[in-house]
Design a protein around this motif. Structure first.
Motif, mmCIF file in Angstrom:
data_model
loop_
_atom_site.group_PDB
_atom_site.id
_atom_site.type_symbol
_atom_site.label_atom_id
_atom_site.label_comp_id
_atom_site.label_asym_id
_atom_site.label_seq_id
_atom_site.Cartn_x
_atom_site.Cartn_y
_atom_site.Cartn_z
ATOM 1 N N ARG A 69 69.400 52.417 72.916
ATOM 2 C CA ARG A 69 69.585 51.166 72.207
ATOM 3 C C ARG A 69 69.866 51.425 70.725
ATOM 4 N N GLU A 70 69.372 52.550 70.242
ATOM 5 C CA GLU A 70 69.560 52.930 68.842
ATOM 6 C C GLU A 70 70.904 53.616 68.602
ATOM 7 N N ASN A 114 66.403 53.975 77.892
ATOM 8 C CA ASN A 114 67.014 52.714 77.465
ATOM 9 C C ASN A 114 66.652 52.403 76.018
ATOM 10 N N ALA A 115 65.398 52.619 75.646
ATOM 11 C CA ALA A 115 64.978 52.362 74.261
ATOM 12 C C ALA A 115 65.669 53.334 73.305
#
Length: 153
Positions: free
Chosen positions: A131-132, A127-128
């Motif tokens: 997100r980018e 998810n992190a």
């Protein structure tokens, strides 16, 4: 009826044959002997000391997890020389390790817990990472592992 030489012979089934006996082969001893498995229980060697210094944190944690010391009287096939004083007098201890057992259900539940923890951590990392993501230059979300042996070509 007179006894003959054939009547005095030993039955063939009682005769031992040296040729039938396999030659004995030397094998190095196991460092940590395996107990005879008991259905429904998993066995594990738990560290109780390192270099002669007690590891109370590890022992108490494992006992709280459900591991219990195995009694030496329950497993006479594990032959050990007990040297010195032990905090677990009737247990099987080798070089700072204590043989313990727990129900298989506990180990399955523990494995499921840690598998779920690892999966949620990977989900968080994904998810992190995503997100980018930028539509003009998309990131790839391909996770694959490959295990090779030898030259790996």
């Amino acid at each position: 009826m007179a006894k003959t030489e054939l009547d005095n012979r030993e039955p063939r089934a009682l005769q031992m044959r040296d040729s039938a006996e396999r030659p004995k082969k030397w094998m190095p001893p196991q460092l940590l002997p395996d107990p005879t498995p008991e259905e429904g229980y998993a066995y594990r060697w738990i560290r109780i000391s390192t270099l002669g210094k007690d590891d109370a944190m590890n022992v108490s944690g494992k006992l709280r997890e459900g591991w219990e010391p195995v009694k030496a009287s329950d497993h006479p096939e594990v032959r050990l020389f007990s040297g010195g004083q032990s905090r677990f007098p009737d247990s099987i201890e080798v070089g700072g390790l204590l043989l313990c057992k727990t129900p298989v259900e506990f180990t399955e539940q523990r494995n499921a817990y840690y598998t779920q923890q690892a999966e949620s951590q990977m989900q968080s990392v994904d998810n992190a990472y995503m997100r980018e993501n930028d539509p003009r230059m998309p990131l790839f979300k391909e996770r694959s592992t490959k295990v090779t042996f030898g030259k790996g070509t």
